[in-house]
Design a protein around this motif. Sequence first.
Motif, mmCIF file in Angstrom:
data_model
loop_
_atom_site.group_PDB
_atom_site.id
_atom_site.type_symbol
_atom_site.label_atom_id
_atom_site.label_comp_id
_atom_site.label_asym_id
_atom_site.label_seq_id
_atom_site.Cartn_x
_atom_site.Cartn_y
_atom_site.Cartn_z
ATOM 1 N N GLY A 122 0.815 -1.213 0.000
ATOM 2 C CA GLY A 122 0.000 0.000 0.000
ATOM 3 C C GLY A 122 0.844 1.256 0.000
ATOM 4 N N LEU A 123 1.928 1.238 0.751
ATOM 5 C CA LEU A 123 2.812 2.405 0.783
ATOM 6 C C LEU A 123 3.464 2.646 -0.572
ATOM 7 N N SER A 124 3.773 1.569 -1.269
ATOM 8 C CA SER A 124 4.348 1.727 -2.608
ATOM 9 C C SER A 124 3.331 2.337 -3.568
ATOM 10 N N ILE A 125 2.049 1.978 -3.407
ATOM 11 C CA ILE A 125 0.998 2.570 -4.237
ATOM 12 C C ILE A 125 0.893 4.069 -3.973
ATOM 13 N N VAL A 126 0.925 4.436 -2.696
ATOM 14 C CA VAL A 126 0.857 5.857 -2.340
ATOM 15 C C VAL A 126 2.027 6.622 -2.960
ATOM 16 N N PHE A 127 3.209 6.049 -2.862
ATOM 17 C CA PHE A 127 4.397 6.711 -3.411
ATOM 18 C C PHE A 127 4.295 6.848 -4.930
ATOM 19 N N LEU A 128 3.881 5.776 -5.604
ATOM 20 C CA LEU A 128 3.783 5.810 -7.064
ATOM 21 C C LEU A 128 2.735 6.825 -7.530
ATOM 22 N N LEU A 129 1.600 6.863 -6.847
ATOM 23 C CA LEU A 129 0.554 7.806 -7.236
ATOM 24 C C LEU A 129 0.975 9.245 -6.949
ATOM 25 N N PHE A 130 1.653 9.451 -5.839
ATOM 26 C CA PHE A 130 2.158 10.793 -5.537
ATOM 27 C C PHE A 130 3.146 11.239 -6.613
ATOM 28 N N ALA A 131 4.030 10.334 -6.997
ATOM 29 C CA ALA A 131 5.002 10.652 -8.047
ATOM 30 C C ALA A 131 4.307 10.887 -9.382
ATOM 31 N N PHE A 132 3.278 10.091 -9.667
ATOM 32 C CA PHE A 132 2.544 10.241 -10.928
ATOM 33 C C PHE A 132 1.873 11.607 -11.026
#
Length: 223
Positions: A122-132
Amino acid sequence: MLVSCVSGAQLSNYATFLTDPHMAPLSIVMTSLSTASAVFFTPTLSYLLIGKKLPVDVVGMMSSIVQIVVAPIAAGLLLNRFLPRLCSAIQPFLPPLSVFVTALCVGSPLAINIKAVLSPYGLSIVFLLFAFHTTSFVAGYHLAGTWFRKSADVKALQRTISFETGMQSSLLALALANRFFPDPLVGVPPAVSVCLLLPKAPPVAFISALSMNCFDYSLSNVT
């Protein structure tokens, strides 16, 4: 992937209105065009990007987007045209109702998958979406500055296009995820995207407005 395939969010219109009110009509036109084109492009892009790993019902997605996006907009325009008094009467109740419905739509997949959201996945999803979203904001701003550098109001145009490219209709992605993908985890990224965009939009608009005011102040001192 699904978040990146949907149209621009109406939140971009509000952010543009806060920073550059005279650009609000342009923002609305861009959002309207991206929303209309989403009927074709969202299913097509989803098929091209996700189809190799998950089955994508292109025709079903087109039908759902028409039902979720196009039909309500058309109904709203018709009601506003032929029943203006009714629209005026219900208008005060619509903002809190939309917030309530949004909270239900976002909270459901997050609550169902709360363990996955709080896990490293889940944390990786948050990071990827923030970066996106951040990359989309920055790319839209700088590309607009390059393409329209000779425009008289290039900074306002850059901010407007940046809002449009950085804010996606994540609720549409969430609705499509819940409708066409049985795995509830597919709905987590769109839900997280909504949670990121809602608190992120006001600071972005504030920073844009602040930078605009600072630029105008420095320019006035020079002149």
